[in-house]
Design a protein around this motif. Structure first.
Motif, mmCIF file in Angstrom:
data_model
loop_
_atom_site.group_PDB
_atom_site.id
_atom_site.type_symbol
_atom_site.label_atom_id
_atom_site.label_comp_id
_atom_site.label_asym_id
_atom_site.label_seq_id
_atom_site.Cartn_x
_atom_site.Cartn_y
_atom_site.Cartn_z
ATOM 1 N N LYS A 12 0.825 -1.201 0.000
ATOM 2 C CA LYS A 12 0.000 0.000 0.000
ATOM 3 C C LYS A 12 0.862 1.255 0.000
ATOM 4 O O LYS A 12 2.096 1.184 -0.036
ATOM 5 C CB LYS A 12 -0.952 -0.027 1.195
ATOM 6 N N TYR A 13 0.236 2.416 0.050
ATOM 7 C CA TYR A 13 0.930 3.679 -0.178
ATOM 8 C C TYR A 13 0.910 4.573 1.065
ATOM 9 O O TYR A 13 -0.043 4.588 1.840
ATOM 10 C CB TYR A 13 0.267 4.429 -1.337
ATOM 11 N N ASP A 14 2.004 5.349 1.211
ATOM 12 C CA ASP A 14 2.069 6.343 2.285
ATOM 13 C C ASP A 14 1.188 7.551 1.966
ATOM 14 O O ASP A 14 0.619 8.167 2.868
ATOM 15 C CB ASP A 14 3.519 6.818 2.497
ATOM 16 N N ALA A 15 1.115 7.893 0.686
ATOM 17 C CA ALA A 15 0.356 9.071 0.268
ATOM 18 C C ALA A 15 -0.251 8.829 -1.101
ATOM 19 O O ALA A 15 0.328 8.114 -1.935
ATOM 20 C CB ALA A 15 1.257 10.303 0.239
ATOM 21 N N ILE A 16 -1.418 9.417 -1.339
ATOM 22 C CA ILE A 16 -2.105 9.301 -2.624
ATOM 23 C C ILE A 16 -2.615 10.685 -3.033
ATOM 24 O O ILE A 16 -3.204 11.404 -2.225
ATOM 25 C CB ILE A 16 -3.288 8.322 -2.548
ATOM 26 N N LEU A 17 -2.378 11.042 -4.285
ATOM 27 C CA LEU A 17 -2.920 12.268 -4.873
ATOM 28 C C LEU A 17 -4.002 11.874 -5.871
ATOM 29 O O LEU A 17 -3.747 11.122 -6.814
ATOM 30 C CB LEU A 17 -1.823 13.070 -5.579
ATOM 31 N N ILE A 18 -5.225 12.366 -5.657
ATOM 32 C CA ILE A 18 -6.325 12.130 -6.589
ATOM 33 C C ILE A 18 -6.493 13.378 -7.449
ATOM 34 O O ILE A 18 -6.892 14.430 -6.950
ATOM 35 C CB ILE A 18 -7.639 11.837 -5.843
ATOM 36 N N ASP A 19 -6.174 13.259 -8.713
ATOM 37 C CA ASP A 19 -6.380 14.365 -9.649
ATOM 38 C C ASP A 19 -7.694 14.141 -10.387
ATOM 39 O O ASP A 19 -8.177 13.014 -10.492
ATOM 40 C CB ASP A 19 -5.215 14.441 -10.629
ATOM 41 N N SER A 215 -14.742 13.046 -23.216
ATOM 42 C CA SER A 215 -13.517 12.248 -23.325
ATOM 43 C C SER A 215 -12.259 13.107 -23.305
ATOM 44 O O SER A 215 -11.162 12.596 -23.073
ATOM 45 C CB SER A 215 -13.542 11.403 -24.602
ATOM 46 N N SER A 216 -12.409 14.402 -23.555
ATOM 47 C CA SER A 216 -11.233 15.283 -23.558
ATOM 48 C C SER A 216 -10.813 15.701 -22.148
ATOM 49 O O SER A 216 -9.746 16.292 -21.974
ATOM 50 C CB SER A 216 -11.511 16.544 -24.384
ATOM 51 N N LEU A 217 -11.636 15.394 -21.136
ATOM 52 C CA LEU A 217 -11.291 15.746 -19.758
ATOM 53 C C LEU A 217 -9.914 15.205 -19.397
ATOM 54 O O LEU A 217 -9.606 14.040 -19.608
ATOM 55 C CB LEU A 217 -12.333 15.162 -18.796
ATOM 56 N N GLY A 218 -9.075 16.072 -18.837
ATOM 57 C CA GLY A 218 -7.744 15.671 -18.414
ATOM 58 C C GLY A 218 -6.692 15.732 -19.503
ATOM 59 O O GLY A 218 -5.505 15.571 -19.218
ATOM 60 N N LEU A 219 -7.109 15.964 -20.746
ATOM 61 C CA LEU A 219 -6.159 16.034 -21.857
ATOM 62 C C LEU A 219 -5.868 17.480 -22.218
ATOM 63 O O LEU A 219 -6.569 18.403 -21.805
ATOM 64 C CB LEU A 219 -6.726 15.296 -23.079
ATOM 65 N N VAL A 253 -14.959 23.061 -20.765
ATOM 66 C CA VAL A 253 -13.975 21.981 -20.800
ATOM 67 C C VAL A 253 -13.304 21.919 -22.167
ATOM 68 O O VAL A 253 -12.076 21.806 -22.275
ATOM 69 C CB VAL A 253 -14.631 20.627 -20.464
ATOM 70 N N GLY A 254 -14.096 21.997 -23.233
ATOM 71 C CA GLY A 254 -13.521 21.960 -24.574
ATOM 72 C C GLY A 254 -12.543 23.094 -24.814
ATOM 73 O O GLY A 254 -11.445 22.891 -25.340
ATOM 74 N N MET A 255 -12.920 24.302 -24.408
ATOM 75 C CA MET A 255 -12.063 25.464 -24.613
ATOM 76 C C MET A 255 -10.764 25.360 -23.823
ATOM 77 O O MET A 255 -9.687 25.727 -24.325
ATOM 78 C CB MET A 255 -12.814 26.733 -24.231
ATOM 79 N N THR A 256 -10.840 24.865 -22.601
ATOM 80 C CA THR A 256 -9.651 24.842 -21.738
ATOM 81 C C THR A 256 -8.729 23.656 -21.999
ATOM 82 O O THR A 256 -7.746 23.470 -21.282
ATOM 83 C CB THR A 256 -10.048 24.866 -20.254
ATOM 84 N N ARG A 257 -9.016 22.858 -23.029
ATOM 85 C CA ARG A 257 -8.045 21.829 -23.442
ATOM 86 C C ARG A 257 -6.920 22.462 -24.272
ATOM 87 O O ARG A 257 -5.901 21.820 -24.526
ATOM 88 C CB ARG A 257 -8.707 20.748 -24.301
ATOM 89 N N ALA A 258 -7.110 23.706 -24.705
ATOM 90 C CA ALA A 258 -6.152 24.363 -25.612
ATOM 91 C C ALA A 258 -5.016 25.003 -24.837
ATOM 92 O O ALA A 258 -5.245 25.805 -23.930
ATOM 93 C CB ALA A 258 -6.876 25.417 -26.445
ATOM 94 N N GLN A 259 -3.801 24.690 -25.215
ATOM 95 C CA GLN A 259 -2.625 25.294 -24.594
ATOM 96 C C GLN A 259 -2.243 26.619 -25.238
ATOM 97 O O GLN A 259 -1.848 27.558 -24.548
ATOM 98 C CB GLN A 259 -1.430 24.327 -24.688
#
Length: 288
Positions: A12-19, A215-219, A253-259
Motif C-alpha cells: 500500500k501507499y504512504d500518500a495518494i494524490l487524486i487528480d 472524453s477530452s477531460l484531463g487532456l 472543458v472543450g475550450m480549456t483543453r487548448a494550450q
C-alpha cells in the motif's frame, strides 16, 4: 475493494494524490482510502474543479467514503494551485466568461448538495498568447470547410497534426468532415469512435485528434477546434436549468483543453453566438 483488503502494508501507499476528482464516484474514493497504509491518518490529497464536473453521481458525504475532509474547498497558494498553467490568459479569460451566466445558480446551490467540489477561478494564467478566434458561417458546408482550412493553416505554422484536436458534442457530420480531411491529406484519429479507439489512445498515434467534450477531460493539446456550437443551444436560457449548466461546462472543458491556440466554429444562427461576439474575447472570422 476485495482485492485491496488482501494487500499487505508493504503493497500500500504512504500518500495518494487524486487528480480530476470531479470525475470520481464514491466507490473510487473508498478504494483510494483502502490503498493507504494508514487509512485513518494517511496523506490523501484531492484535487478537483467543479467547473469540469460533467457526470452525475450519487450523493455522498466525505465521512461515508472514509475521508476526513480537513481543509476542503481550499486552494493552496504554497503550491501555486491558484494559477493556471495549461492555458494562455486569453484562452482562460474567454473560457471563464462562458461560465459567468450560471455562476450565481451554481453558487446558490452549493449548500444543497452533500458533496460539492470547489469552482476553481484561477487568478491568472502564467502565459500570454493569441486571442481565440470565433469562426461564423451561414451554413454547415462553409463551417466544415473553414475547419479543414484552419487545420491546414495550423499545420503550416509548425504544429504536428497530433498536436491539434477537434472537440465536438454530437457526431452528426463527423464522417463527412473526416472524409474532407483525408481528401486534403490530413491524417485523423477519431478517439471517441468506440471503446477500442479510446483504449488504444496514446500521444504517439498520428493524426488530428477527434474527441468529445467528455472524453477530452484531463487532456491538453497545442491547438483546439471546438466545432458546431449550434449543438449547444441548450446553453441559453432564462431559468439556468441543469441542462444549461451542463452545456456551458462542456463548452468550458472543450475550450480549456487548448494550450496555445483556440478556434470556435459556429453557425451564425446559433443561440450562443451573440453572447460570444459581444464578449470581446474573440477575433471574429466571417466564413460566409
Amino acid at each position: 475493494m476485495k482485492q485491496l483488503s488482501n494487500y499487505s502494508i508493504e503493497q500500500k501507499y504512504d500518500a495518494i494524490l487524486i487528480d480530476e476528482a470531479h470525475t470520481f464516484v464514491p466507490s473510487w474514493f473508498k478504494c483510494c482510502v483502502s490503498a493507504l497504509k494508514d487509512s485513518e491518518n494517511g496523506d490523501l490529497m484531492i484535487v478537483a474543479d467543479g467547473n469540469q464536473s460533467l457526470y452525475q453521481r450519487s450523493k455522498f458525504i466525505w465521512k461515508s467514503v472514509g475521508i476526513k475532509a480537513v481543509g476542503r474547498r481550499t486552494i493552496s497558494k504554497i503550491f501555486d494551485l491558484d494559477k493556471n498553467y495549461r492555458n494562455t490568459q486569453q484562452i482562460l479569460s474567454a473560457a471563464s466568461e462562458v461560465l459567468k451566466p450560471i455562476n450565481d445558480r451554481v453558487n446558490s446551490s452549493l449548500e444543497q448538495q452533500d458533496i460539492n467540489f470547489p469552482l476553481i477561478q484561477p487568478t491568472s494564467a502564467v502565459r500570454q498568447g493569441e486571442i481565440p478566434q470565433l469562426h461564423l458561417a451561414s451554413n454547415s458546408e462553409n463551417q466544415d470547410k473553414s475547419i479543414v482550412k484552419t487545420i491546414q493553416i495550423l499545420h503550416k505554422s509548425g504544429l504536428n497534426f497530433n498536436e491539434i484536436a477537434i472537440i465536438y458534442r454530437h457526431n452528426t457530420r463527423l464522417k463527412s468532415i473526416i472524409s474532407m480531411m483525408n481528401q486534403s491529406d490530413i491524417p485523423t484519429y477519431w478517439v471517441s469512435k468506440d471503446k477500442k479507439s479510446k483504449a488504444k489512445y496514446n500521444l504517439n498515434l498520428k493524426g488530428v485528434r477527434i474527441i468529445t467534450c467528455e472524453s477530452s477531460l484531463g487532456l491538453e493539446f497545442k491547438a483546439v477546434l471546438l466545432i458546431w456550437l449550434e449543438q449547444f443551444d441548450d446553453s441559453i436560457g432564462k431559468t439556468k436549468t441543469d441542462a444549461e449548466i451542463l452545456a456551458r461546462r462542456k463548452i468550458y472543458v472543450g475550450m480549456t483543453r487548448a494550450q496555445e491556440y483556440l478556434h470556435l466554429f459556429s453557425n451564425k444562427n446559433a443561440k450562443i453566438a451573440p453572447e460570444l461576439i459581444n464578449g470581446n474575447y474573440f477575433d471574429i472570422i466571417d466564413e460566409g
